[in-house]
Design a protein around this motif. Sequence first.
Motif, PDB file in Angstrom:
ATOM      1  N   GLU A  64     -30.939   8.285  13.145  1.00  0.00           N
ATOM      2  CA  GLU A  64     -30.449   9.045  11.990  1.00  0.00           C
ATOM      3  C   GLU A  64     -28.950   8.845  11.808  1.00  0.00           C
ATOM      4  O   GLU A  64     -28.466   8.630  10.687  1.00  0.00           O
ATOM      5  N   ILE A  65     -28.210   8.916  12.889  1.00  0.00           N
ATOM      6  CA  ILE A  65     -26.761   8.744  12.799  1.00  0.00           C
ATOM      7  C   ILE A  65     -26.423   7.335  12.317  1.00  0.00           C
ATOM      8  O   ILE A  65     -25.561   7.154  11.444  1.00  0.00           O
ATOM      9  N   ALA A  66     -27.107   6.339  12.856  1.00  0.00           N
ATOM     10  CA  ALA A  66     -26.853   4.955  12.429  1.00  0.00           C
ATOM     11  C   ALA A  66     -27.177   4.769  10.952  1.00  0.00           C
ATOM     12  O   ALA A  66     -26.423   4.117  10.217  1.00  0.00           O
ATOM     13  N   TYR A  82     -37.882  20.481  14.462  1.00  0.00           N
ATOM     14  CA  TYR A  82     -36.628  20.130  13.803  1.00  0.00           C
ATOM     15  C   TYR A  82     -35.478  21.008  14.294  1.00  0.00           C
ATOM     16  O   TYR A  82     -34.349  20.540  14.435  1.00  0.00           O
ATOM     17  N   ALA A  83     -35.751  22.271  14.532  1.00  0.00           N
ATOM     18  CA  ALA A  83     -34.708  23.179  15.018  1.00  0.00           C
ATOM     19  C   ALA A  83     -34.207  22.742  16.392  1.00  0.00           C
ATOM     20  O   ALA A  83     -33.001  22.699  16.631  1.00  0.00           O
ATOM     21  N   ALA A  84     -35.130  22.425  17.283  1.00  0.00           N
ATOM     22  CA  ALA A  84     -34.737  21.972  18.618  1.00  0.00           C
ATOM     23  C   ALA A  84     -34.003  20.637  18.535  1.00  0.00           C
ATOM     24  O   ALA A  84     -33.029  20.394  19.253  1.00  0.00           O
ATOM     25  N   TYR A  85     -34.455  19.769  17.644  1.00  0.00           N
ATOM     26  CA  TYR A  85     -33.815  18.474  17.456  1.00  0.00           C
ATOM     27  C   TYR A  85     -32.352  18.629  17.041  1.00  0.00           C
ATOM     28  O   TYR A  85     -31.500  17.828  17.406  1.00  0.00           O
ATOM     29  N   GLY A  86     -32.048  19.683  16.315  1.00  0.00           N
ATOM     30  CA  GLY A  86     -30.683  19.889  15.826  1.00  0.00           C
ATOM     31  C   GLY A  86     -29.649  19.890  16.937  1.00  0.00           C
ATOM     32  O   GLY A  86     -28.572  19.315  16.795  1.00  0.00           O
ATOM     33  N   GLY A  87     -29.948  20.520  18.049  1.00  0.00           N
ATOM     34  CA  GLY A  87     -29.007  20.535  19.169  1.00  0.00           C
ATOM     35  C   GLY A  87     -28.782  19.152  19.750  1.00  0.00           C
ATOM     36  O   GLY A  87     -27.656  18.772  20.077  1.00  0.00           O
ATOM     37  N   VAL A  88     -29.863  18.390  19.868  1.00  0.00           N
ATOM     38  CA  VAL A  88     -29.766  17.019  20.378  1.00  0.00           C
ATOM     39  C   VAL A  88     -28.965  16.166  19.399  1.00  0.00           C
ATOM     40  O   VAL A  88     -28.124  15.354  19.793  1.00  0.00           O
ATOM     41  N   TYR A  89     -29.194  16.374  18.104  1.00  0.00           N
ATOM     42  CA  TYR A  89     -28.466  15.628  17.079  1.00  0.00           C
ATOM     43  C   TYR A  89     -26.961  15.887  17.179  1.00  0.00           C
ATOM     44  O   TYR A  89     -26.150  14.967  17.072  1.00  0.00           O
ATOM     45  N   ILE A  90     -26.583  17.132  17.370  1.00  0.00           N
ATOM     46  CA  ILE A  90     -25.161  17.477  17.447  1.00  0.00           C
ATOM     47  C   ILE A  90     -24.498  16.789  18.637  1.00  0.00           C
ATOM     48  O   ILE A  90     -23.429  16.172  18.499  1.00  0.00           O
ATOM     49  N   VAL A  91     -25.120  16.844  19.803  1.00  0.00           N
ATOM     50  CA  VAL A  91     -24.561  16.196  20.981  1.00  0.00           C
ATOM     51  C   VAL A  91     -24.509  14.682  20.794  1.00  0.00           C
ATOM     52  O   VAL A  91     -23.521  14.033  21.150  1.00  0.00           O
ATOM     53  N   LEU A 144     -19.257   9.767  17.810  1.00  0.00           N
ATOM     54  CA  LEU A 144     -17.851   9.937  17.459  1.00  0.00           C
ATOM     55  C   LEU A 144     -16.963   9.195  18.449  1.00  0.00           C
ATOM     56  O   LEU A 144     -16.021   8.498  18.061  1.00  0.00           O
ATOM     57  N   TRP A 145     -17.285   9.316  19.724  1.00  0.00           N
ATOM     58  CA  TRP A 145     -16.487   8.714  20.777  1.00  0.00           C
ATOM     59  C   TRP A 145     -16.789   7.226  20.934  1.00  0.00           C
ATOM     60  O   TRP A 145     -15.890   6.387  20.899  1.00  0.00           O
ATOM     61  N   ALA A 146     -18.070   6.873  21.041  1.00  0.00           N
ATOM     62  CA  ALA A 146     -18.462   5.499  21.347  1.00  0.00           C
ATOM     63  C   ALA A 146     -18.260   4.530  20.179  1.00  0.00           C
ATOM     64  O   ALA A 146     -17.849   3.386  20.386  1.00  0.00           O
ATOM     65  N   VAL A 147     -18.548   4.973  18.973  1.00  0.00           N
ATOM     66  CA  VAL A 147     -18.515   4.066  17.821  1.00  0.00           C
ATOM     67  C   VAL A 147     -17.230   4.224  17.009  1.00  0.00           C
ATOM     68  O   VAL A 147     -16.617   3.231  16.606  1.00  0.00           O
ATOM     69  N   GLU A 148     -16.823   5.462  16.786  1.00  0.00           N
ATOM     70  CA  GLU A 148     -15.662   5.693  15.930  1.00  0.00           C
ATOM     71  C   GLU A 148     -14.344   5.753  16.695  1.00  0.00           C
ATOM     72  O   GLU A 148     -13.272   5.728  16.097  1.00  0.00           O
ATOM     73  N   GLY A 149     -14.432   5.856  18.013  1.00  0.00           N
ATOM     74  CA  GLY A 149     -13.226   5.820  18.829  1.00  0.00           C
ATOM     75  C   GLY A 149     -12.424   7.108  18.875  1.00  0.00           C
ATOM     76  O   GLY A 149     -11.266   7.107  19.280  1.00  0.00           O
ATOM     77  N   PHE A 150     -13.030   8.236  18.480  1.00  0.00           N
ATOM     78  CA  PHE A 150     -12.367   9.537  18.555  1.00  0.00           C
ATOM     79  C   PHE A 150     -12.980  10.321  19.708  1.00  0.00           C
ATOM     80  O   PHE A 150     -14.175  10.609  19.705  1.00  0.00           O
ATOM     81  N   ARG A 151     -12.169  10.665  20.668  1.00  0.00           N
ATOM     82  CA  ARG A 151     -12.666  11.418  21.816  1.00  0.00           C
ATOM     83  C   ARG A 151     -12.883  12.879  21.429  1.00  0.00           C
ATOM     84  O   ARG A 151     -11.986  13.526  20.881  1.00  0.00           O
ATOM     85  N   PRO A 152     -14.098  13.397  21.711  1.00  0.00           N
ATOM     86  CA  PRO A 152     -14.353  14.820  21.411  1.00  0.00           C
ATOM     87  C   PRO A 152     -13.397  15.711  22.204  1.00  0.00           C
ATOM     88  O   PRO A 152     -13.092  15.439  23.373  1.00  0.00           O
ATOM     89  N   ASP A 153     -12.919  16.771  21.566  1.00  0.00           N
ATOM     90  CA  ASP A 153     -12.044  17.698  22.277  1.00  0.00           C
ATOM     91  C   ASP A 153     -12.881  18.770  22.970  1.00  0.00           C
ATOM     92  O   ASP A 153     -14.107  18.767  22.897  1.00  0.00           O
ATOM     93  N   ARG A 154     -12.218  19.673  23.645  1.00  0.00           N
ATOM     94  CA  ARG A 154     -12.947  20.678  24.432  1.00  0.00           C
ATOM     95  C   ARG A 154     -13.824  21.556  23.549  1.00  0.00           C
ATOM     96  O   ARG A 154     -14.879  22.015  23.974  1.00  0.00           O
ATOM     97  N   TRP A 155     -13.402  21.802  22.317  1.00  0.00           N
ATOM     98  CA  TRP A 155     -14.189  22.642  21.417  1.00  0.00           C
ATOM     99  C   TRP A 155     -15.449  21.914  20.960  1.00  0.00           C
ATOM    100  O   TRP A 155     -16.505  22.533  20.801  1.00  0.00           O
ATOM    101  N   ASP A 156     -15.331  20.607  20.755  1.00  0.00           N
ATOM    102  CA  ASP A 156     -16.513  19.806  20.443  1.00  0.00           C
ATOM    103  C   ASP A 156     -17.514  19.888  21.597  1.00  0.00           C
ATOM    104  O   ASP A 156     -18.713  20.080  21.385  1.00  0.00           O
TER     105      ASP A 156
END
Length: 106
Positions: free
Chosen positions: A14-16, A60-69, A75-87
Motif C-alpha cells: 500500500e505504501i509503495a 482493517y482496524a488491526a491493520y491500521g496499527g501495522v500500517y502506521i509502523v 519514512l526512514w528507509a526510503v525517504e531518509g527521514f529518521r522518525p523522532d521519539r514522538w513518531d
Amino acid sequence: MPTIAAYFGAAILEIAGCFAFWGWLRLDKPIWWLVPGLFSLALFAWLLTLAESEAAGRAYAAYGGVYIVSSLAWLWAVEGFRPDRWDIIGGLICLAGAAIIIAGPR
C-alpha cells in the motif's frame, strides 16, 4: 502468524503504491510510475483479504496499527527521514492497539 505477515506485506504494497502517486504528483516523476503503483495497490487489497478475521472492519482496524509502523519505517528507509521519539511512541501505541484487536478474546 499468517495474519501478521499479510498485514506487513499489505502495508509495504500500500505504501509503495501510494508513494508512486506521490512521486508522480509531488516529485515530478513520469506518469509511468502509476503502472507499478496501481499493481501494488491491487496486490495490497488482495493480500489484506488473507487476514484471519470474521469481519473485514476488524481486520482493517488491526491493520491500521501495522500500517502506521510500516509507514514510519518507510519514512526512514526510503525517504531518509529518521522518525523522532514522538513518531516511535505513537507507532508503538498503535501497534499495541492492533495487537489488542487481533488477540482479544472473542
